[in-house]
Design a protein around this motif. Sequence first.
Motif, mmCIF file in Angstrom:
data_model
loop_
_atom_site.group_PDB
_atom_site.id
_atom_site.type_symbol
_atom_site.label_atom_id
_atom_site.label_comp_id
_atom_site.label_asym_id
_atom_site.label_seq_id
_atom_site.Cartn_x
_atom_site.Cartn_y
_atom_site.Cartn_z
ATOM 1 N N GLY A 214 10.315 33.756 11.531
ATOM 2 C CA GLY A 214 9.785 34.814 12.280
ATOM 3 C C GLY A 214 8.981 35.540 10.557
ATOM 4 N N GLN A 215 9.706 35.813 10.816
ATOM 5 C CA GLN A 215 9.303 36.872 9.184
ATOM 6 C C GLN A 215 8.475 36.763 8.433
ATOM 7 O OE1 GLN A 215 13.068 39.204 9.234
ATOM 8 N NE2 GLN A 215 12.088 41.093 10.033
ATOM 9 N N THR A 216 9.067 35.316 8.020
ATOM 10 C CA THR A 216 8.367 34.460 6.952
ATOM 11 C C THR A 216 7.836 33.557 7.010
ATOM 12 O OG1 THR A 216 10.707 32.179 7.410
ATOM 13 C CG2 THR A 216 10.937 35.155 5.581
ATOM 14 N N SER A 217 7.012 33.332 8.171
ATOM 15 C CA SER A 217 6.503 32.272 9.068
ATOM 16 C C SER A 217 4.737 32.268 8.444
ATOM 17 C CB SER A 217 6.072 32.316 10.443
ATOM 18 O OG SER A 217 5.880 33.377 11.187
ATOM 19 N N VAL A 218 4.333 33.433 8.044
ATOM 20 C CA VAL A 218 2.754 34.590 7.707
ATOM 21 C C VAL A 218 2.956 33.577 5.541
ATOM 22 C CG1 VAL A 218 2.961 36.202 9.491
ATOM 23 C CG2 VAL A 218 4.034 36.496 6.796
ATOM 24 N N ILE A 219 4.106 33.486 5.848
ATOM 25 C CA ILE A 219 4.072 33.270 3.792
ATOM 26 C C ILE A 219 3.578 31.460 3.285
ATOM 27 C CG2 ILE A 219 5.311 33.007 1.597
ATOM 28 C CD1 ILE A 219 7.246 34.937 2.746
ATOM 29 N N GLU A 220 2.658 31.629 3.013
ATOM 30 C CA GLU A 220 1.884 30.024 2.801
ATOM 31 C C GLU A 220 2.458 29.230 2.078
ATOM 32 O OE1 GLU A 220 -2.073 31.528 1.560
ATOM 33 O OE2 GLU A 220 -2.641 32.528 3.622
ATOM 34 N N ASP A 221 2.294 29.854 0.790
ATOM 35 C CA ASP A 221 3.937 28.726 0.588
ATOM 36 C C ASP A 221 4.776 28.671 0.817
ATOM 37 O OD1 ASP A 221 5.232 28.823 -3.099
ATOM 38 O OD2 ASP A 221 3.615 28.053 -2.919
ATOM 39 N N ASP A 222 4.978 27.126 0.775
ATOM 40 C CA ASP A 222 5.969 26.256 1.221
ATOM 41 C C ASP A 222 7.755 26.799 0.385
ATOM 42 O OD1 ASP A 222 4.634 25.526 3.477
ATOM 43 O OD2 ASP A 222 4.272 23.406 2.461
ATOM 44 N N GLY A 223 7.475 27.011 -0.793
ATOM 45 C CA GLY A 223 8.848 26.969 -1.383
ATOM 46 C C GLY A 223 9.442 28.209 -1.493
ATOM 47 N N LEU A 224 8.194 29.537 -1.556
ATOM 48 C CA LEU A 224 8.711 30.656 -1.622
ATOM 49 C C LEU A 224 9.032 30.820 -0.289
ATOM 50 C CD1 LEU A 224 8.753 33.764 -2.452
ATOM 51 C CD2 LEU A 224 6.277 33.871 -2.003
ATOM 52 N N ARG A 225 8.941 30.880 0.720
ATOM 53 C CA ARG A 225 9.031 30.920 2.552
ATOM 54 C C ARG A 225 10.317 30.119 2.497
ATOM 55 N NH1 ARG A 225 5.357 28.872 4.532
ATOM 56 N NH2 ARG A 225 5.383 26.733 5.448
ATOM 57 N N GLY A 226 10.653 28.753 1.916
ATOM 58 C CA GLY A 226 11.715 28.435 2.023
ATOM 59 C C GLY A 226 13.015 29.357 1.281
ATOM 60 N N ALA A 227 12.624 29.454 0.348
ATOM 61 C CA ALA A 227 13.634 30.489 -0.875
ATOM 62 C C ALA A 227 14.154 32.146 0.496
ATOM 63 C CB ALA A 227 13.306 30.602 -1.942
ATOM 64 N N LEU A 228 13.200 32.060 0.895
ATOM 65 C CA LEU A 228 13.454 33.924 1.611
ATOM 66 C C LEU A 228 14.379 33.131 3.249
ATOM 67 C CD1 LEU A 228 9.558 35.438 1.032
ATOM 68 C CD2 LEU A 228 12.014 35.890 -0.046
ATOM 69 N N GLU A 229 13.993 31.971 3.497
ATOM 70 C CA GLU A 229 14.590 31.558 4.785
ATOM 71 C C GLU A 229 15.756 31.286 3.852
ATOM 72 O OE1 GLU A 229 12.536 28.822 6.795
ATOM 73 O OE2 GLU A 229 11.101 29.844 7.445
ATOM 74 N N ARG A 230 16.440 31.240 2.845
ATOM 75 C CA ARG A 230 18.075 30.506 2.269
ATOM 76 C C ARG A 230 18.300 32.045 2.002
ATOM 77 N NH1 ARG A 230 14.891 26.766 -0.335
ATOM 78 N NH2 ARG A 230 15.140 27.722 -2.108
ATOM 79 N N LEU A 231 17.288 32.867 1.682
ATOM 80 C CA LEU A 231 18.173 34.067 1.311
ATOM 81 C C LEU A 231 18.277 35.383 2.564
ATOM 82 C CD1 LEU A 231 18.539 36.378 -0.876
ATOM 83 C CD2 LEU A 231 16.030 37.327 -0.688
ATOM 84 N N GLY A 232 18.031 35.144 3.014
ATOM 85 C CA GLY A 232 17.603 35.707 4.333
ATOM 86 C C GLY A 232 19.159 35.470 5.377
ATOM 87 N N ARG A 233 19.154 33.359 5.537
ATOM 88 C CA ARG A 233 20.360 33.822 6.019
ATOM 89 C C ARG A 233 21.442 33.536 5.780
ATOM 90 N NH1 ARG A 233 18.767 29.749 9.839
ATOM 91 N NH2 ARG A 233 20.351 27.950 10.155
ATOM 92 N N SER A 234 21.898 33.660 3.941
ATOM 93 C CA SER A 234 22.599 34.406 3.195
ATOM 94 C C SER A 234 23.415 35.509 3.478
ATOM 95 C CB SER A 234 22.874 33.702 1.400
ATOM 96 O OG SER A 234 22.069 32.751 1.673
ATOM 97 N N ILE A 235 21.995 36.465 3.812
ATOM 98 C CA ILE A 235 22.312 38.206 3.913
ATOM 99 C C ILE A 235 23.105 38.113 4.945
ATOM 100 C CG2 ILE A 235 21.100 40.204 4.391
ATOM 101 C CD1 ILE A 235 18.603 39.394 2.200
ATOM 102 N N ALA A 236 22.389 37.581 6.003
ATOM 103 C CA ALA A 236 23.261 37.403 6.927
ATOM 104 C C ALA A 236 24.227 37.199 7.666
ATOM 105 C CB ALA A 236 21.981 36.694 8.697
ATOM 106 N N ALA A 237 24.468 35.609 6.630
ATOM 107 C CA ALA A 237 25.937 35.307 7.286
ATOM 108 C C ALA A 237 27.076 36.224 6.551
ATOM 109 C CB ALA A 237 26.134 33.929 6.744
#
Length: 169
Positions: free
Chosen positions: A139-162
């Motif tokens: 939800g927090q990254t859904s506003v990011i238009e660039d697919d690559g950037l959105r994917g990288a930020l989602e992976r980063l967020g998942r890593s931090i949460a884990a």
Amino acid sequence: MTGKKEGRGFRPLADTTSDLLDPVLRKRAGINLSLIQSWEDIVGANVGQSSRPLKIMWPRRLHENDPFQPATLVIACEGFAAMRMQHETGEIINRVNGFLGFAAIGRIKIEQKPLTGKQERRLRKPVDIPPSQARKIEGQTSVIEDDGLRGALERLGRSIAASKLKNKR
């Protein structure tokens, strides 16, 4: 209680190899494993797929009172990517320094040569986190238009949460 000591058990092989390789890379090339592993995320997929950092050359200090001088990052680069990298040198220096956390790099030296041992780009398996946290990150990254950037930020967020979940255990 089973008699097993807390914090013991199996560790991922990547953690063990990182612990072994980081000091060797730091001593021989002045570079760390995280910079190599994150190279594509730092410089972007276009440049990252056809280049890799080789070493960081720190200037010699004759006296311990000599002022700090930034280092030179040596990058191996294939073909046409060398020209692209040359035009983006300032941006690459800023991104690498941002990754390292201080103004460590002052210039880039490009060595145009084929990359040996080049592997297919592998997408990392998403880190397992509770579904509620995964939905929050998406939800927090859904506003990011660039697919690559959105994917990288989602992976980063998942890593931090884990890692936060791991530290709580």
